[in-house]
Design an enzyme around this catalytic site. Sequence first.
Site, PDB file in Angstrom:
ATOM      1  N   ASN A   6       0.856  -1.193   0.000  1.00 27.31           N
ATOM      2  CA  ASN A   6       0.000   0.000   0.000  1.00 27.31           C
ATOM      3  C   ASN A   6       0.893   1.245   0.000  1.00 27.31           C
ATOM      4  OD1 ASN A   6      -1.399   2.297   1.090  1.00 27.31           O
ATOM      5  ND2 ASN A   6      -3.074   0.939   1.652  1.00 27.31           N
ATOM      6  N   ASP A   8      -0.086   4.493  -0.187  1.00 24.34           N
ATOM      7  CA  ASP A   8      -0.777   5.749   0.163  1.00 24.34           C
ATOM      8  C   ASP A   8       0.169   6.797   0.740  1.00 24.34           C
ATOM      9  OD1 ASP A   8      -3.178   4.607  -0.522  1.00 24.34           O
ATOM     10  OD2 ASP A   8      -3.861   4.305   1.537  1.00 24.34           O
ATOM     11  N   HIS A   9       1.089   6.340   1.615  1.00 29.46           N
ATOM     12  CA  HIS A   9       1.877   7.336   2.348  1.00 29.46           C
ATOM     13  C   HIS A   9       3.023   7.927   1.541  1.00 29.46           C
ATOM     14  CE1 HIS A   9      -0.813   6.960   5.514  1.00 29.46           C
ATOM     15  NE2 HIS A   9      -0.423   5.783   5.942  1.00 29.46           N
ATOM     16  N   ARG A  17       3.275  18.903   1.110  1.00 29.91           N
ATOM     17  CA  ARG A  17       3.762  20.155   0.529  1.00 29.91           C
ATOM     18  C   ARG A  17       2.995  20.537  -0.736  1.00 29.91           C
ATOM     19  NH1 ARG A  17       9.002  21.647   2.272  1.00 29.91           N
ATOM     20  NH2 ARG A  17       8.780  23.364   0.788  1.00 29.91           N
ATOM     21  N   HIS A  42      -5.651   3.720  -1.489  1.00 29.23           N
ATOM     22  CA  HIS A  42      -6.979   4.061  -0.971  1.00 29.23           C
ATOM     23  C   HIS A  42      -7.333   5.450  -1.498  1.00 29.23           C
ATOM     24  CE1 HIS A  42      -9.679   4.399   2.899  1.00 29.23           C
ATOM     25  NE2 HIS A  42     -10.320   4.742   1.803  1.00 29.23           N
ATOM     26  N   ARG A  44      -9.490   8.217  -1.002  1.00 30.37           N
ATOM     27  CA  ARG A  44     -10.410   8.697   0.037  1.00 30.37           C
ATOM     28  C   ARG A  44     -11.289   9.816  -0.505  1.00 30.37           C
ATOM     29  NH1 ARG A  44     -10.269   7.960   5.458  1.00 30.37           N
ATOM     30  NH2 ARG A  44      -8.859   6.350   6.159  1.00 30.37           N
ATOM     31  N   ARG A  48      -6.997  12.972   0.724  1.00 28.78           N
ATOM     32  CA  ARG A  48      -5.884  13.455   1.556  1.00 28.78           C
ATOM     33  C   ARG A  48      -4.522  12.927   1.084  1.00 28.78           C
ATOM     34  NH1 ARG A  48      -7.010  10.249   7.170  1.00 28.78           N
ATOM     35  NH2 ARG A  48      -9.065  11.136   6.873  1.00 28.78           N
ATOM     36  N   HIS A  49      -4.517  11.807   0.381  1.00 29.35           N
ATOM     37  CA  HIS A  49      -3.220  11.345  -0.155  1.00 29.35           C
ATOM     38  C   HIS A  49      -3.330  10.996  -1.648  1.00 29.35           C
ATOM     39  CE1 HIS A  49      -5.013   7.637   1.319  1.00 29.35           C
ATOM     40  NE2 HIS A  49      -4.617   7.817   2.571  1.00 29.35           N
ATOM     41  N   GLU A  69      -8.706   0.595  -2.657  1.00 32.47           N
ATOM     42  CA  GLU A  69      -9.620   0.637  -1.512  1.00 32.47           C
ATOM     43  C   GLU A  69     -10.505   1.867  -1.667  1.00 32.47           C
ATOM     44  OE1 GLU A  69      -7.226   0.931   1.942  1.00 32.47           O
ATOM     45  OE2 GLU A  69      -6.199  -0.950   1.582  1.00 32.47           O
ATOM     46  N   THR A  99      -6.808   6.667  10.134  1.00 26.11           N
ATOM     47  CA  THR A  99      -6.709   5.549   9.189  1.00 26.11           C
ATOM     48  C   THR A  99      -8.009   4.756   9.282  1.00 26.11           C
ATOM     49  OG1 THR A  99      -5.396   3.606   8.536  1.00 26.11           O
ATOM     50  CG2 THR A  99      -5.560   4.057  10.899  1.00 26.11           C
ATOM     51  N   THR A 100      -8.145   3.722   8.440  1.00 26.64           N
ATOM     52  CA  THR A 100      -9.370   2.917   8.464  1.00 26.64           C
ATOM     53  C   THR A 100      -9.561   2.332   9.862  1.00 26.64           C
ATOM     54  OG1 THR A 100      -8.830   2.321   6.190  1.00 26.64           O
ATOM     55  CG2 THR A 100     -10.609   1.093   7.243  1.00 26.64           C
ATOM     56  N   GLU A 150     -10.939  -9.259   2.933  1.00 29.36           N
ATOM     57  CA  GLU A 150      -9.675  -8.918   3.589  1.00 29.36           C
ATOM     58  C   GLU A 150      -9.974  -8.823   5.077  1.00 29.36           C
ATOM     59  OE1 GLU A 150      -7.343  -5.655   1.983  1.00 29.36           O
ATOM     60  OE2 GLU A 150      -6.551  -5.224   3.979  1.00 29.36           O
ATOM     61  N   HIS A 189      -3.811  -4.486   7.695  1.00 30.10           N
ATOM     62  CA  HIS A 189      -3.955  -3.351   8.591  1.00 30.10           C
ATOM     63  C   HIS A 189      -3.084  -3.517   9.830  1.00 30.10           C
ATOM     64  CE1 HIS A 189      -5.588   0.271  10.360  1.00 30.10           C
ATOM     65  NE2 HIS A 189      -5.952   0.551   9.122  1.00 30.10           N
ATOM     66  N   GLY A 190      -2.178  -2.567   9.996  1.00 29.48           N
ATOM     67  CA  GLY A 190      -1.346  -2.526  11.196  1.00 29.48           C
ATOM     68  C   GLY A 190      -0.226  -3.555  11.221  1.00 29.48           C
ATOM     69  N   GLY A 211       1.105  -1.291   4.358  1.00 33.31           N
ATOM     70  CA  GLY A 211       1.451   0.043   3.886  1.00 33.31           C
ATOM     71  C   GLY A 211       2.385   0.799   4.793  1.00 33.31           C
ATOM     72  N   HIS A 212       1.857   1.249   5.923  1.00 32.35           N
ATOM     73  CA  HIS A 212       2.586   2.197   6.763  1.00 32.35           C
ATOM     74  C   HIS A 212       3.969   1.702   7.145  1.00 32.35           C
ATOM     75  CE1 HIS A 212       3.697   4.263  10.517  1.00 32.35           C
ATOM     76  NE2 HIS A 212       3.213   5.304   9.882  1.00 32.35           N
TER      77      HIS A 212
HETATM   78  N1  PXP Z   1      -5.991  -2.860   4.375  1.00 34.12           N
HETATM   79  C1  PXP Z   1      -6.914  -1.872   4.420  1.00 34.12           C
HETATM   80  C2  PXP Z   1      -8.319  -2.193   4.078  1.00 34.12           C
HETATM   81  C3  PXP Z   1      -6.544  -0.553   4.758  1.00 34.12           C
HETATM   82  O1  PXP Z   1      -7.483   0.423   4.787  1.00 34.12           O
HETATM   83  C4  PXP Z   1      -5.192  -0.278   5.020  1.00 34.12           C
HETATM   84  C5  PXP Z   1      -4.763   1.123   5.323  1.00 34.12           C
HETATM   85  O2  PXP Z   1      -5.012   1.940   4.242  1.00 34.12           O
HETATM   86  C6  PXP Z   1      -4.271  -1.335   4.953  1.00 34.12           C
HETATM   87  C7  PXP Z   1      -4.700  -2.619   4.647  1.00 34.12           C
HETATM   88  C8  PXP Z   1      -2.812  -1.132   5.221  1.00 34.12           C
HETATM   89  O3  PXP Z   1      -2.656  -0.824   6.567  1.00 34.12           O
HETATM   90  P1  PXP Z   1      -1.252  -0.349   7.115  1.00 34.12           P
HETATM   91  O4  PXP Z   1      -0.946   0.957   6.456  1.00 34.12           O
HETATM   92  O5  PXP Z   1      -1.483  -0.233   8.590  1.00 34.12           O
HETATM   93  O6  PXP Z   1      -0.265  -1.418   6.752  1.00 34.12           O
END
Ligand code: PXP
Length: 235
Positions: A6, A8-9, A17, A42, A44, A48-49, A69, A99-100, A150, A189-190, A211-212
Amino acid sequence: MRLGVNIDHVATIRQARRAREPEPVTAAALAELAGADGITVHLRGDRRHIQDRDLRLLREVVSTRLNVEMAATDEMVAIAGDVKPGQVTLVPEYPDEVTTTGGLDVVQHQTAIAGVVGRLQAAGITVSLFIDPAPDQIVQARETGATAVELNTGPYADATPDGRTAELVRIRQAASQAHEDGLEVLGGHGLTYVNVKPVAAIPEIVELNIGHSIVARAVLVGLERAVREMVVLLG
Ligand code: PXP
């Protein structure tokens, strides 16, 4: 085990910026070269990203699978119908969340979600539902016609050391139930370099979306190394 990265970040840094760099599409290409099996973003409602432009570019450049997403809104269904990513993952979305937070409540909103799943599938898009690892959510997810779920690993990631095993058991049981119901089982997630291994060992889960933690490591060691190190952990 497939790894969906992921990115996104990468866009979060750019939007901080309102600049032109870093480009998510470049990150996607590097992640694929380093062994990613898919790229996830994602889109949104508040943009935002990831921006609409990013989706179009990613659709052109991603050579693995683009997983988008999105919330189950008319606006997002129209965008997905235009861009036609390989997969859409429907997620709940609240304006002020960082976050979600939590999975879709398919038990409460089964009819509405089934309608959106049908519209996306009619456009040729595979649909996955992001849900909590709970038996009733899996039953209702199957009823919507979605072919994949998921499982939300956030509660496992956030659990105290004492509560972590119970959360892992919930994910294991949910993965087994969803697999028996004929659903493709993903997770995410996480997840981090520290907590991912027990989830990666669950045989019914075929893909993790992370992702993160990968982007955070990439800032320090580079994206290719960060992705390769996660690929090794997933086995
Ligand atoms: N899965 C879903 C459905 C999410 O919304 C996210 C965060 O955008 C992730 C996975 C990835 O989560 P993380 O950034 O905590 O790894």
